[in-house]
Design an enzyme around this catalytic site. Sequence first.
Site, PDB file in Angstrom:
ATOM      1  N   THR A  56     -26.465   1.259  53.897  1.00 34.55           N
ATOM      2  CA  THR A  56     -26.026   0.875  55.244  1.00 34.55           C
ATOM      3  C   THR A  56     -24.559   1.203  55.458  1.00 34.55           C
ATOM      4  O   THR A  56     -24.176   1.789  56.481  1.00 34.55           O
ATOM      5  CB  THR A  56     -26.286  -0.620  55.486  1.00 34.55           C
ATOM      6  OG1 THR A  56     -27.699  -0.859  55.516  1.00 34.55           O
ATOM      7  CG2 THR A  56     -25.690  -1.074  56.805  1.00 34.55           C
TER       8      THR A  56
ATOM      9  N   HIS B  33     -30.376   0.863  44.724  1.00 33.68           N
ATOM     10  CA  HIS B  33     -31.538   0.010  44.469  1.00 33.68           C
ATOM     11  C   HIS B  33     -32.850   0.613  44.958  1.00 33.68           C
ATOM     12  O   HIS B  33     -33.919   0.062  44.707  1.00 33.68           O
ATOM     13  CB  HIS B  33     -31.325  -1.384  45.076  1.00 33.68           C
ATOM     14  CG  HIS B  33     -31.481  -1.456  46.564  1.00 33.68           C
ATOM     15  ND1 HIS B  33     -32.573  -2.026  47.157  1.00 33.68           N
ATOM     16  CD2 HIS B  33     -30.668  -1.061  47.568  1.00 33.68           C
ATOM     17  CE1 HIS B  33     -32.437  -1.977  48.480  1.00 33.68           C
ATOM     18  NE2 HIS B  33     -31.287  -1.396  48.748  1.00 33.68           N
TER      19      HIS B  33
ATOM     20  N   THR C 174     -11.185  -2.608  45.090  1.00 35.08           N
ATOM     21  CA  THR C 174     -11.465  -2.477  43.662  1.00 35.08           C
ATOM     22  C   THR C 174     -12.915  -2.066  43.443  1.00 35.08           C
ATOM     23  O   THR C 174     -13.835  -2.715  43.934  1.00 35.08           O
ATOM     24  CB  THR C 174     -11.187  -3.808  42.935  1.00 35.08           C
ATOM     25  OG1 THR C 174      -9.823  -4.173  43.144  1.00 35.08           O
ATOM     26  CG2 THR C 174     -11.465  -3.682  41.447  1.00 35.08           C
TER      27      THR C 174
ATOM     28  N   CYS D 270     -34.722  -4.336  56.198  1.00 35.98           N
ATOM     29  CA  CYS D 270     -33.297  -4.557  56.436  1.00 35.98           C
ATOM     30  C   CYS D 270     -33.040  -5.160  57.818  1.00 35.98           C
ATOM     31  O   CYS D 270     -31.990  -4.980  58.404  1.00 35.98           O
ATOM     32  CB  CYS D 270     -32.535  -3.243  56.309  1.00 35.98           C
ATOM     33  SG  CYS D 270     -32.733  -2.453  54.709  1.00 35.98           S
TER      34      CYS D 270
END
Length: 383
Positions: free
Chosen positions: A75, A203, A239, A325
Amino acid sequence: MKSSAKPRHFVDHAATTPLRPEARTAMVDNLDLANPSGQYATARVAKKVLEESREEIAELLGADPIEVVFTSGGTEADNLAVSGLYFKATGSDIVVPPIEHDAVLKTCRHLEKEHWARIVPAPVDASGRVDLEAFPTLDRNSTALVTCMWANNETGAVQPISEISALARKARVPFHIDAVQAAGHVPIDFHSSGAATMAISAHKFGGPRGIGALLVRRDITLCPHNNGGGQERGLRSGTQDVASAAGMAAGLRAAVSDMQAEHDRVKNLTEQLTHAIAGIDGAIVHTTQPALAGHVYASFPGAEADSLIMLFDAAGIDCSTGSACSAGVNRPSHVLSAMGVSEPEARSAIRFTLGWTSTQDDVDAVIAALPETVMRARKAGMA
């Protein structure tokens, strides 16, 4: 004491596929690494793992390491590509098929509402594939970008990516490919695709959740979403999650290594399931070839999809109504609507998707549950 719980059969791999053991091991091995942006020895160890993961992903997808920009998933990658390309373009037209994932469609609509974009639909045919004969004319002065998914998340339909890429290249218009469903399941060569950008998500091929990547060609300039430390070519400051990057690379390596054998095995299971569905009175199979090996999308007119899902769930079977989703909101599929499927038929559609953990037992369980499940759902009627 033995558990009396009914065994579950997971047939929703397009939503997420279980973590591969190779990915789990890579993540666990790297969970304690330092911030890779540091200037000390432990940070350099983390940086080495991060860059080796980037290099492996690049090699597996036909890209250069510098072209791999880590994101939180598909996304974010789609959002960054579509808006990033748009804000650097001179034109305002965005050519987009109506079957795209909401990550693309809603980004386009946001740009239309807030930033003067004009959405130009690329029509699809009854099979859910882009109709090249009706494809809009592209103009480098007015067209900001073209975007199209490699394979549809609901029907599994593989799109004519090469032909669309050629049209975009001829017009000198950047082309974004949403390859979230395709990566790890079909051979991908980013450089050969001609795309400016390409989104992938870990995933979907057995990597960890919460990480993906946007492949960004060396010569492409994007407008970043966030600003900060300048990580990821300045496109995605923050990070980096080294352990997840390592898991993503390991998962993709395993998926690519097993790709052909897995394709053949899963396709055989899918054909059995498709044949059983076709044997249900009135059933309509929306998935046609060419398509991803594990997809079967079908309607059972007279039954509400929500009822079917609940009944399959009670039978120990995990399947879905389409895209997972959408925050649990079930509504008629915009993909089926674009294909010309009627609203009653779209409301009765459910999706079964198989993957690397799928077994004959899973398919047998679905086939055994099908007749009674559809009968009971039809008795319940349409809302």
